[in-house]
Structures are given as C-alpha cells and as structure tokens.
Design a protein around this motif. Structure first.
Motif, mmCIF file in Angstrom:
data_model
loop_
_atom_site.group_PDB
_atom_site.id
_atom_site.type_symbol
_atom_site.label_atom_id
_atom_site.label_comp_id
_atom_site.label_asym_id
_atom_site.label_seq_id
_atom_site.Cartn_x
_atom_site.Cartn_y
_atom_site.Cartn_z
ATOM 1 N N VAL A 59 -20.078 35.111 49.365
ATOM 2 C CA VAL A 59 -21.205 35.947 49.812
ATOM 3 C C VAL A 59 -22.518 35.395 49.239
ATOM 4 O O VAL A 59 -23.523 35.257 49.946
ATOM 5 N N LEU A 60 -22.479 35.067 47.946
ATOM 6 C CA LEU A 60 -23.686 34.586 47.278
ATOM 7 C C LEU A 60 -24.203 33.287 47.905
ATOM 8 O O LEU A 60 -25.392 33.158 48.206
ATOM 9 N N ILE A 119 -30.537 38.904 41.075
ATOM 10 C CA ILE A 119 -30.714 40.195 40.389
ATOM 11 C C ILE A 119 -30.044 41.305 41.214
ATOM 12 O O ILE A 119 -29.282 42.137 40.689
ATOM 13 N N VAL A 120 -30.303 41.287 42.520
ATOM 14 C CA VAL A 120 -29.698 42.291 43.409
ATOM 15 C C VAL A 120 -28.176 42.108 43.431
ATOM 16 O O VAL A 120 -27.411 43.081 43.382
ATOM 17 N N PHE A 121 -27.757 40.857 43.468
ATOM 18 C CA PHE A 121 -26.324 40.545 43.552
ATOM 19 C C PHE A 121 -25.574 41.027 42.296
ATOM 20 O O PHE A 121 -24.473 41.589 42.394
ATOM 21 N N VAL A 122 -26.189 40.821 41.138
ATOM 22 C CA VAL A 122 -25.572 41.249 39.868
ATOM 23 C C VAL A 122 -25.338 42.755 39.885
ATOM 24 O O VAL A 122 -24.278 43.247 39.493
ATOM 25 N N GLN A 129 -20.456 41.157 34.962
ATOM 26 C CA GLN A 129 -19.183 41.399 34.261
ATOM 27 C C GLN A 129 -18.114 40.371 34.608
ATOM 28 O O GLN A 129 -17.276 40.027 33.779
ATOM 29 N N ILE A 130 -18.156 39.860 35.841
ATOM 30 C CA ILE A 130 -17.070 38.957 36.247
ATOM 31 C C ILE A 130 -17.358 37.488 35.942
ATOM 32 O O ILE A 130 -16.441 36.679 35.887
ATOM 33 N N ILE A 131 -18.636 37.165 35.716
ATOM 34 C CA ILE A 131 -18.945 35.761 35.431
ATOM 35 C C ILE A 131 -18.688 35.474 33.938
ATOM 36 O O ILE A 131 -19.148 36.197 33.071
ATOM 37 N N THR A 132 -17.901 34.433 33.684
ATOM 38 C CA THR A 132 -17.519 34.173 32.291
ATOM 39 C C THR A 132 -18.539 33.320 31.553
ATOM 40 O O THR A 132 -18.701 33.459 30.347
#
Lengths: 226, 238
Positions: A59-60, A119-122, A129-132
């Motif tokens: 999506v991103l 920013i909107v996507f986060v 939370q899901i990005i390590t």
C-alpha cells in the motif's frame, strides 16, 4: 564551486522557488498519496494485524509511486509551457546539467511528499509498531525513491514532447520501475518480518539506481534534442 | 536601415534537414555579417534553420558556423555566442522578472550579474516592474524581458524567430527601438511580416520550401518591390 554544479544548483533553486509559489506538484502528489492511504485503510482496516503487516508495504509503495508519477508528469510540462526548456537548452552547458538539476528537485519534492504521507500511514496502519528498524526503512525509502525519480525524470522528458504525454508517462514508466517496486516492497516487508533478506534487496536496488541514473544522464541529450 | 560593419559571422553551407520523407531545409547556403531578415511563408523552414543555428537541432547534412565555431561539433561554445529571441519568451511565470534574469545569468556564467541585470532591465524599460512576477506581465512586457534575457551574456549573434508574433502595435514598435540600439551585433531574423522585417535590416532573403530563392541588399529594394517578389516566389513554389 565547479561551474557545472553551480548550474545544477540554479536549476534546483529555480524549481524549488516556483514550487513554493505555485504548489502544483506537491499539492497534487500529497492529496493523491493520502487518498490512497485513506482508501486502503478503509478497505483493509478490518483485517487482522498479521494480514495488515503483509499488505502495508505494498500500500505504501503504491501510494509513493502513483503520487510520484503525477508529480513527475508535471515536472517537464511546466518547462514546456513558455519554451523554458529551450531557454535552458540554449545556455552554454551540457544538457545533462538540466537532467541532474531536475532529478534533484524531483527528489526533494518526492521526499517531502513521502514524509507527510508516512505520518498518515503510521497513524492509520500502526506502522510505528510493526516496523522493527526505522533506520533501515529510511535507507530503503531513499534508495527506492532515487531509482524511481532517476528513471521518471528521463521518461517525463521523453513524454513531454508527445501529444499523449499524460497517458504515455505511466505506460513508459511502470514497466521500467517494476524492479524498484518489487525491491522496495520486499525490503520493507523484510524489515517488518525480519526475514534476513533486507540487504539482498538493498543491493539489487542500489545496482538498479547506479545503472539507470548513469544511463539516464548519458542519454538525456538525445532525448530532449528536437 | 543601418550600415553595419562586421566580419562574416554566420556561415551556412549546404545545410539540409529532413523529417522522414519531408524536406524542411534543402542545401541552404547563407552568409550573414550584419542584419539579415529571412522571409518565408509558414512551413518554409525558418524555425528549423534557427533551431539548427541555436544548436537545438542537428541537421541531416551540411555545416553551420557562428563566429567560426562549428555549431554541430562544438555546440556548447557556439551557444555562448548566441542570443535567441522567439515568440516563446523562455520565461518562468512563477519567478519575478529579476529572478528570471538571475536564473539565466547563472546558466550563462555572467560576471557582475546584478549590475548587468539592472542595466538591461532599464534598457527595456521594465525597471519599475523587476520585482513583479512574470505571470502578471502583458505579452509585450514579457517579450521585452525576453530580449534582456537573450542579451544577458552579451552575445555576438542574435537569432530572432518571429519576434513580433502576438505583439500589439506599441509593443512591436518598442521591440524595434530596442533592436535598433544593438547595431554592433549580427542579427538573423525570420518573419513572414514583410513590412516589419524590412524596416531595420541590411539584407533580405526569401526562404520557400526549404530553399533560399532570393537574396538582396535591403537598400536596393523597396517594400512594394519586395512584396511583389515575395508573392511571386511563394506562388511559384506552391
């Protein structure tokens, strides 16, 4: 500073000033990318977290590349309006300076759009939370965006001389940037899932960037010649 | 009409340009050492010739030199010798008049740029509008600013491609007055407007279907005579 670089800098400065005043590229790109994120969030919002993790990179990067394509389409159209591209071509400099200047300017506009979209996507996809590893994500975004803009700027110059330029750019651009989209999506996914494939994808993208930037800079003279 | 003394500075030998099966220029030979106006109907090849001389386009065959610099083999050096004024102004609407000139001045490596901009902007009578955006300018004002853009680097040769297109009577007269001040430059002008084209030039030539079909000194020919010859040459080639 080297004269060639000064000319490149002038072209970048000119594009930034015009964009700050007219806001033609940034507004269009930003509205489009945020709409893609919003619609995707509604469409996939009911999915469980595991599913969201697997679709989030796609999506991103769809939002980035589709919005970026809108911006790239405008990049040379504004130069053609009053023969400004010719005006630059009449200057005593190698035409590759125009390509490099436009590529840097497009890179800046794309980066601004990507930061604001992110920013909107986060918020909507719980991406924080899901990005390590945020640093790895920044790296892949830079490498992916550079490759996209390198090819996109050249093809924008190709399509601007045709009557069907709005339609031609996506037709030319998407087949060429398939490796970028696949590489960036897979690398982003490998950051989320920590599957250890990250650096392999980065290497592919860096190789793509080097090859396509060099080829584009060298072939630009032939592309814009009447 | 002025008596200009200049060495031969634009030299065109056997220049041809084909677009597929269409011949835009056919074995054009021309030497310009002062102010030459090239007349021709639409599609005669005038703009193609200007584009080749200004290094924007490569010819199919032949050669062109500006101040002894081969425009085909040394385009970057040739570009530093020429200034181009066309019906397209090459100006950015989003930039102010002064910013436009500053941008082009940097591309041309102009020394003492601020001083040069001030002097040129005064020359074209736009000193009171230099801080205004070009988007707010009339066609005539844009063209005047375009002239100062073309003269920024003090070029030896001016190439004018239909410079009067879209200008009203007053703006066209202003353009003439500005051009009249640049006696020391070699000028090649293309137009299909016989009356205006004949006014300032020293030599005239007629280009029809990509070929030079007539050439004369402007002093030897009046407007009515030129009109008659032009119509005759154009009709012959129809």
């Amino acid at each position: 500073m080297n004269e060639y670089l000064k000319k490149v800098q002038s072209i970048v400065w000119k594009d930034i000033i015009i964009e700050l005043r007219m806001k033609e590229m940034l507004n269009t790109m930003l509205i489009f990318s945020i709409l893609v994120i919003l619609i995707s969030s509604f469409a996939f919002g009911t999915f469980n977290q595991e599913m969201t993790q697997s679709i989030a990179p796609g999506v991103l990067w769809i939002a980035f590349t589709f919005a970026g394509m809108l911006g790239l389409g405008r990049s040379f159209i504004s130069e053609k309006d009053r023969g400004c591209l010719q005006g630059m071509m009449l200057a005593p400099t190698d035409w590759s300076a125009i390509y490099i200047g436009k590529t840097i300017a497009n890179l800046i506009f794309m980066s601004i759009m990507e930061i604001l979209t992110l920013i909107v996507f986060v918020v909507l996809f719980n991406f924080g939370q899901i990005i390590t590893s945020p640093l790895k994500f920044v790296l892949i975004t830079i490498v992916g965006t550079f490759g996209f803009v390198s090819v996109g700027t050249l093809l924008s110059a190709v399509s601007v001389n045709t009557k069907t330029r709005e339609m031609l750019l996506p037709v030319l651009l998407f087949p060429v940037i398939v490796p970028i989209i696949i590489g960036a999506v897979e690398a982003t996914l490998s950051i989320i899932t920590a599957n250890g494939q990250f650096w392999g994808w980065v290497r592919i993208l860096v190789a793509y960037d080097i090859i396509f930037f060099t080829v584009s800079a060298l072939s630009f003279n032939y592309v814009i010649e009447g | 009409m002025k008596n200009r003394r200049k060495p031969k500075i634009i030299e065109i030998k056997g220049l041809s340009k084909n677009f597929g099966l269409t011949t835009a220029l056919n074995q054009v030979n021309l030497k310009v050492d002062n102010f030459l106006t090239l007349f021709g109907p639409n599609g005669a090849g005038k703009t193609t010739l200007i584009r080749i001389l200004s290094t924007l386009m490569k010819p199919s065959s032949g050669e062109a030199k500006i101040n002894n610099i081969d425009v085909l083999n040394n385009p970057v050096r040739a570009r530093s010798q020429i200034g181009v004024i066309s019906h397209e102004t090459h100006l950015y609407d989003g930039l102010k008049a002064e910013e436009n000139l500053k941008f082009y001045g940097k591309l041309y490596n102009v020394k003492n740029l601020d001083k040069r901009i001030n002097s040129l902007i005064k020359k074209v009578g736009l000193e009171h509008r230099e801080k205004d955006r070009v988007a707010d300018f009339s066609r005539g004002m844009r063209q005047r600013l375009s002239i100062s853009r073309a003269l920024l680097h003090d070029p030896l040769v001016l190439l004018l491609d239909e410079p009067y297109t879209g200008l009203d009577q007053h703006a066209a007269e202003t353009l003439e007055q500005i051009l009249d001040k640049f006696e020391d430059r070699t000028i090649l002008q293309t137009t299909h407007n016989l009356e205006r084209g004949l006014k300032l030039c020293c030599q005239v030539a007629i280009l029809v279907d990509g070929e030079i079909v007539y050439k004369a000194n402007a002093e030897e020919i009046g407007f009515e005579e030129l009109k008659q010859i032009y119509n005759q040459k154009v009709q012959q080639n129809e």
